[in-house]
Every structure is written in C-alpha cells, then in structure tokens.
Design a protein around this motif. Structure first.
Motif, short mmCIF file in Angstrom:
data_model
loop_
_atom_site.label_atom_id
_atom_site.label_comp_id
_atom_site.label_asym_id
_atom_site.label_seq_id
_atom_site.Cartn_x
_atom_site.Cartn_y
_atom_site.Cartn_z
N UNK A 68 0.68 -0.71 -0.14
CA UNK A 68 0.27 0.65 -0.31
C UNK A 68 1.04 1.66 0.15
N UNK A 69 0.26 2.13 -0.94
CA UNK A 69 1.13 3.48 -1.13
C UNK A 69 0.68 4.79 -0.94
N UNK A 70 0.88 5.85 -0.72
CA UNK A 70 0.25 6.85 -0.70
C UNK A 70 0.85 7.85 -2.08
N UNK A 71 0.26 8.23 -2.89
CA UNK A 71 1.03 9.53 -3.63
C UNK A 71 1.23 10.49 -2.79
N UNK A 72 2.22 11.04 -3.10
CA UNK A 72 3.19 12.12 -2.02
C UNK A 72 3.72 13.60 -2.87
N UNK A 73 3.49 13.23 -4.34
CA UNK A 73 3.84 14.19 -5.59
C UNK A 73 3.38 13.91 -6.37
N UNK A 74 3.29 14.13 -7.67
CA UNK A 74 3.01 14.26 -8.96
C UNK A 74 3.66 15.08 -9.84
N UNK A 75 4.65 14.10 -10.99
CA UNK A 75 5.19 14.55 -11.80
C UNK A 75 4.88 14.75 -13.45
N UNK A 76 4.82 15.67 -14.10
CA UNK A 76 4.26 15.16 -15.50
C UNK A 76 5.42 15.42 -16.35
N UNK A 77 5.27 14.27 -17.49
CA UNK A 77 7.04 14.76 -17.84
C UNK A 77 5.72 14.00 -20.02
N UNK A 78 6.57 14.46 -20.75
CA UNK A 78 5.67 14.38 -22.11
C UNK A 78 6.92 12.58 -22.41
N UNK A 79 7.94 12.41 -21.69
CA UNK A 79 8.48 11.27 -22.00
C UNK A 79 9.71 10.12 -20.58
N UNK A 80 9.98 9.51 -20.49
CA UNK A 80 10.72 9.08 -19.46
C UNK A 80 11.84 9.66 -19.90
N UNK A 81 12.49 9.80 -21.04
CA UNK A 81 13.50 10.38 -21.40
C UNK A 81 14.09 11.54 -20.66
N UNK A 82 12.80 12.80 -21.09
CA UNK A 82 12.53 14.08 -19.84
C UNK A 82 12.15 13.55 -18.46
N UNK A 83 11.74 12.90 -18.12
CA UNK A 83 12.12 12.31 -16.41
C UNK A 83 13.18 12.20 -15.62
N UNK A 84 13.50 11.40 -17.04
CA UNK A 84 15.26 11.19 -16.06
C UNK A 84 16.01 11.98 -16.57
N UNK A 85 15.72 12.55 -17.04
CA UNK A 85 17.24 13.99 -17.62
C UNK A 85 16.42 14.94 -16.00
N UNK A 86 15.59 14.79 -16.00
CA UNK A 86 15.60 16.01 -14.74
C UNK A 86 15.92 15.80 -13.21
N UNK A 87 15.10 14.62 -13.26
CA UNK A 87 14.66 14.28 -11.41
C UNK A 87 15.54 13.32 -11.13
#
Length: 51
Positions: free
Chosen positions: A20-39
């Motif tokens: 069981x998990x709780x959502x603590x943040x929501x990050x929106x990116x156009x692609x996984x490539x952008x997500x991995x480059x930013x976070x």
C-alpha cells in the motif's frame, strides 16, 4: 489519481502479498527520457543498490 490518494499493489503470483502506497507528488513529463533527465534516479523509485 491525486496527491493523498492511496494505491494498493497486489502480487499477481500471490495475491496475499500487497504493498500500500500514498501519492505524495505528481510529476508530468512528455517522456521517460525527459523525466530521467530532470529528476535524480532516487526520486524515480530506484534505490542506492539499483543505481
């Protein structure tokens, strides 16, 4: 899904095993490539052992 919502993951091989998990943040990116480059990977669900 919204911040504060709970999600229960169920192991498909043994439905008695759950996580069981709780959502603590929501990050929106156009692609996984952008997500991995930013976070940092640790914020993407990886552990120090994974990296």
């Amino acid at each position: 899904m919204n911040v504060g919502d709970e999600i229960t993951f169920i192991n498909t091989e043994d439905n008695r095993k759950t996580l069981k998990t709780e959502i603590v943040n929501i990050y929106k990116y156009k692609s996984f490539k952008e997500l991995y480059a930013d976070l940092p990977l640790l914020k993407c669900g990886y552990t120090k052992e994974d990296i």
